[in-house]
Design a protein around this motif. Sequence first.
Motif, PDB file in Angstrom:
ATOM      1  N   ASP A   1      44.464  34.116  38.032  1.00 25.82           N
ATOM      2  CA  ASP A   1      44.052  35.295  37.296  1.00 25.82           C
ATOM      3  C   ASP A   1      44.090  36.378  38.153  1.00 25.82           C
ATOM      4  O   ASP A   1      44.263  37.533  37.931  1.00 25.82           O
ATOM      5  N   ASN A   2      43.790  36.104  39.529  1.00 24.61           N
ATOM      6  CA  ASN A   2      43.974  37.010  40.913  1.00 24.61           C
ATOM      7  C   ASN A   2      45.163  37.864  41.015  1.00 24.61           C
ATOM      8  O   ASN A   2      45.432  38.854  41.066  1.00 24.61           O
ATOM      9  N   LEU A   3      46.079  36.924  40.751  1.00 26.77           N
ATOM     10  CA  LEU A   3      47.517  37.171  40.754  1.00 26.77           C
ATOM     11  C   LEU A   3      47.890  38.250  39.629  1.00 26.77           C
ATOM     12  O   LEU A   3      48.582  39.384  39.891  1.00 26.77           O
ATOM     13  N   PHE A   4      47.497  37.877  38.584  1.00 25.29           N
ATOM     14  CA  PHE A   4      47.683  38.354  37.370  1.00 25.29           C
ATOM     15  C   PHE A   4      47.338  40.060  37.573  1.00 25.29           C
ATOM     16  O   PHE A   4      47.831  41.202  37.229  1.00 25.29           O
ATOM     17  N   TRP A   5      46.050  40.083  37.979  1.00 25.01           N
ATOM     18  CA  TRP A   5      45.328  41.442  38.210  1.00 25.01           C
ATOM     19  C   TRP A   5      45.758  42.164  39.353  1.00 25.01           C
ATOM     20  O   TRP A   5      45.945  43.342  39.349  1.00 25.01           O
ATOM     21  N   LEU A   6      46.350  41.398  40.363  1.00 25.03           N
ATOM     22  CA  LEU A   6      46.937  42.097  41.249  1.00 25.03           C
ATOM     23  C   LEU A   6      47.942  42.720  40.995  1.00 25.03           C
ATOM     24  O   LEU A   6      48.375  44.172  41.208  1.00 25.03           O
TER      25      LEU A   6
ATOM     26  N   ARG B   1      40.360  48.056  45.480  1.00 28.96           N
ATOM     27  CA  ARG B   1      40.383  46.653  44.506  1.00 28.96           C
ATOM     28  C   ARG B   1      41.850  45.998  44.947  1.00 28.96           C
ATOM     29  O   ARG B   1      41.633  44.646  44.961  1.00 28.96           O
ATOM     30  N   ILE B   2      42.707  46.464  45.082  1.00 30.74           N
ATOM     31  CA  ILE B   2      43.967  45.648  45.412  1.00 30.74           C
ATOM     32  C   ILE B   2      43.842  44.899  46.719  1.00 30.74           C
ATOM     33  O   ILE B   2      44.209  43.803  46.985  1.00 30.74           O
ATOM     34  N   GLY B   3      43.307  45.501  47.774  1.00 34.39           N
ATOM     35  CA  GLY B   3      43.029  44.795  48.975  1.00 34.39           C
ATOM     36  C   GLY B   3      42.006  43.854  48.798  1.00 34.39           C
ATOM     37  O   GLY B   3      42.568  42.410  49.491  1.00 34.39           O
ATOM     38  N   SER B   4      41.073  43.669  47.966  1.00 34.97           N
ATOM     39  CA  SER B   4      40.433  42.595  47.590  1.00 34.97           C
ATOM     40  C   SER B   4      40.954  41.446  46.976  1.00 34.97           C
ATOM     41  O   SER B   4      40.946  40.161  47.187  1.00 34.97           O
ATOM     42  N   LEU B   5      41.865  41.765  46.076  1.00 34.42           N
ATOM     43  CA  LEU B   5      42.701  40.945  45.497  1.00 34.42           C
ATOM     44  C   LEU B   5      43.791  40.305  46.279  1.00 34.42           C
ATOM     45  O   LEU B   5      44.093  38.887  46.120  1.00 34.42           O
ATOM     46  N   VAL B   6      44.256  40.830  47.229  1.00 33.21           N
ATOM     47  CA  VAL B   6      45.286  40.338  48.210  1.00 33.21           C
ATOM     48  C   VAL B   6      44.654  39.435  48.887  1.00 33.21           C
ATOM     49  O   VAL B   6      45.002  38.182  49.338  1.00 33.21           O
ATOM     50  N   GLU B   7      43.359  39.491  49.482  1.00 31.74           N
ATOM     51  CA  GLU B   7      42.770  38.656  50.439  1.00 31.74           C
ATOM     52  C   GLU B   7      42.315  37.321  49.534  1.00 31.74           C
ATOM     53  O   GLU B   7      42.207  36.335  49.949  1.00 31.74           O
ATOM     54  N   SER B   8      42.260  37.675  48.240  1.00 36.88           N
ATOM     55  CA  SER B   8      41.841  36.387  47.471  1.00 36.88           C
ATOM     56  C   SER B   8      42.776  35.303  47.220  1.00 36.88           C
ATOM     57  O   SER B   8      42.681  34.216  46.843  1.00 36.88           O
ATOM     58  N   VAL B   9      44.330  36.059  47.280  1.00 32.76           N
ATOM     59  CA  VAL B   9      45.323  35.042  47.242  1.00 32.76           C
ATOM     60  C   VAL B   9      46.198  35.062  48.528  1.00 32.76           C
ATOM     61  O   VAL B   9      47.295  34.444  48.579  1.00 32.76           O
TER      62      VAL B   9
END
Length: 821
Positions: free
Chosen positions: A492-497, A576-584
């Motif tokens: 999910d996180n990769l998809f939204w990234l 938002r991209i920064g947060s998603l990068v950290e999540s993956v």
Amino acid sequence: MTDLLAGGPDEMVSGAGRIRGHWRALMGIIGSLGRPALAERGERLSRAMADDGVASLLPGAAGELWKLDPVPLPIMGEEFEALAAGMAQRARLLDAVLADLYGPQELLAGGHIPAPLIFGSPAFLRTVRRSSGLPRRPMLHLYAADLLRKPDGSWAVLQDRTSLCSGLGQLLENRRLHSAAMAEALGAAQPRSISSFFELWQEALIRLAPHGPRDPAIALLSPGTKDPHWFEHVVLSRELGCALVETGDLTMRGGALFLKTLAGLQPVDVVLSRVDAATLDPLDQPEVHAAGGVPGILDAVRHGALTLLNAPGAGLGEAPALAAFLEALCPQVLGETLMLPSLPTHWLPPGAPVPPLPEGYAAWSFRPAGQGAASEVPTPPFNPPPAGLAATALPLLPVAPSLVGSVLTPTPFVLRLYAVSNGLQWHVLPGGIARVAKAGAALTGRLPGGGWCKDVWVPADPSEAMIGPAAQSGPPIAISRASGAIPSRVADNLFWLGRYVERLDRAARLMRAAIARLRRGAVLPRELAELSTLATCLCEAGLIDKEARPSAGSLTALASALELTASPAVRRLQGRIGSLVESVRDRLTADMHATFKQTLRAAEEALEALEEPPAGLPDLARALLPSLRFANAVAGIASENMVRGGARLFLELGRRIERAQAVAAEVAVALDTPPARIEAGLRLVLELCDSVITYRSRYLAVLQPAPALDLVLADPSNPRGLAFQLKAIRATLAEVAGFAEEDGPAHDAERLLAQAEGVTAMLLAAPNQAMEATRLLPSLLREMAAEIGELSNVVARRYFALLPAARAVGVDTGEAAVIEA
């Protein structure tokens, strides 16, 4: 508190004013560097920490950064051996005490530990007490202790850490960065390697599996990216070969724990938890919200279906007042004299007076008696907690040289050591982390998410045998190339990234195209039509308000909106991209993460610079270039650095769906015009789809609807065109599904692709291409954009929500709630 304790014993200089033997080689190298070179090494370490270390925070992340001192803290080999023996004994003692407190409670019955201290502690979990007849399992697997020197020069424990034992990820990074920035010092001091400790730890996790050490599934449970120690969890999961998971990734089925992945539910045998045990299971802790834990996980631990490390309830060993009783307990519980004592500690029940400060100590530290995570309180409060207070006598803090600016300055520190058990014996890590005690900072409580630290070195002993894990034997491992072996949350996180990266790219392209026309001064009618189209696209993308669209030939509102509204919107996308990068982050190699971070940070800094006036449209256009470079970097990484599996598939799927929707919407807006003005719209869509050069190479300067729209809508070889995106979506969805589906999302993508490819034939058959394009295509493309958006929803429902979130049902009447999962 810290500023009152400065001026303790010097670790480097003896009482006679001479450098101690184990410091000489290190200080010889540091002295040969000179101040300028040493300062440069310090700056190099700071840059390395910021670029790819624990301090490498991306836009959208927050928190205090760790700073690594270039001067390590060496400890004599003989002194470390004594500390290691004391650490192992203390860990055995605490494990036995905890086993009794959660078992027969003989120590409470005999009055050796006060019952109010235990039962008044929030760390005591009543529901995990072991019933009589059940076998005793170790409570502790990982143990850490913070140490200070007593006035007589010996080491003593300031606080025990039996719950989360944070800092091991930082320790790994410290040694890695030191080996690069201070290679001369590392070669001169020759500290013991710490890699064998982590190899032994990995073997211990395998050995402790409930069904035997035969290919167990091991997971490291993290609170998630908002936790200050998230980076440590990423580092440890890689080092130990564990899957990095969050509570939402797990579910209970049939009394066993499973990980939700794209390939379905996969069993989990061992969980190395970095989550507070009191929040793990809402069935055992009714005050815990169901969404914050895994319902039933502690029941699996009780029945032996799951190994949870450290054991639930182990955090009770951190109770500050428990230290007051350990020295007396050790002979009774272990039959041994305590080798590594605590600092003088007293339990103060409510109303008890404060005892006189022991001679040679500087101050009392008061903490809630049963809360190891709590920091000091300034003075005994009038309303102490139920378990009372713990009063610990603090000595003057030991000092060691640290680089402050370009000068070596004595700084106080607290030493943390670590030990791990494989169920048979304890192994102490030959090193540690020394946390520099800043003025006003708390000495106790949990390790903060940032600060100033030193690497701890133990000189290698050439005669010492190298201890490592035993060679493993077993049947050959089956070859697997499955693409679904990633948690649904990660997919999910990769998809939204991927989607947000494309949104950033689209925003930058739209804004640059508008700025380029606004900067030309006198605007031609054709350019005014293009600006009107761009303004509509910017509005639909959420970058400007409707009021900013050109009206009556005035462009002032649009120019102002680009400067005041669109730029902050782009900043939000970057965050938002920064947060998603950290999540993956656990799915990215160090090089991949560094590329993401450095290019994204450059994009953010370029827009930050615009906050300093004067900044106009030309500056904004230049500041958008790094955002485009970042999007291109992501595309390159996805193409060249990621295995063609689940992680890349969903990153690519998100990018393609977002781009397909954007192309369809933008072309629809551009064609929503009278047939006589279609040329301006065609020129604009070729520019936005980066297809101008390709069109000119094919058709020279002749611009007609059919060839132009064929290139941006129907040509499957154009990576910026609609057909290319739909073809990639179809292929990706087919690969993710792994089998043919008559009504699956891959077939929806196939149908949309056929519609896009049919545009060319429709226009070529029309007597008037311009009239046909403006009459039919805007509505068709808007419908396609809506269907692509719905395709995204279908993907989310099918792959990212395999199981509904656990929730409590029923009326809160004091009765036990029923948990659905």
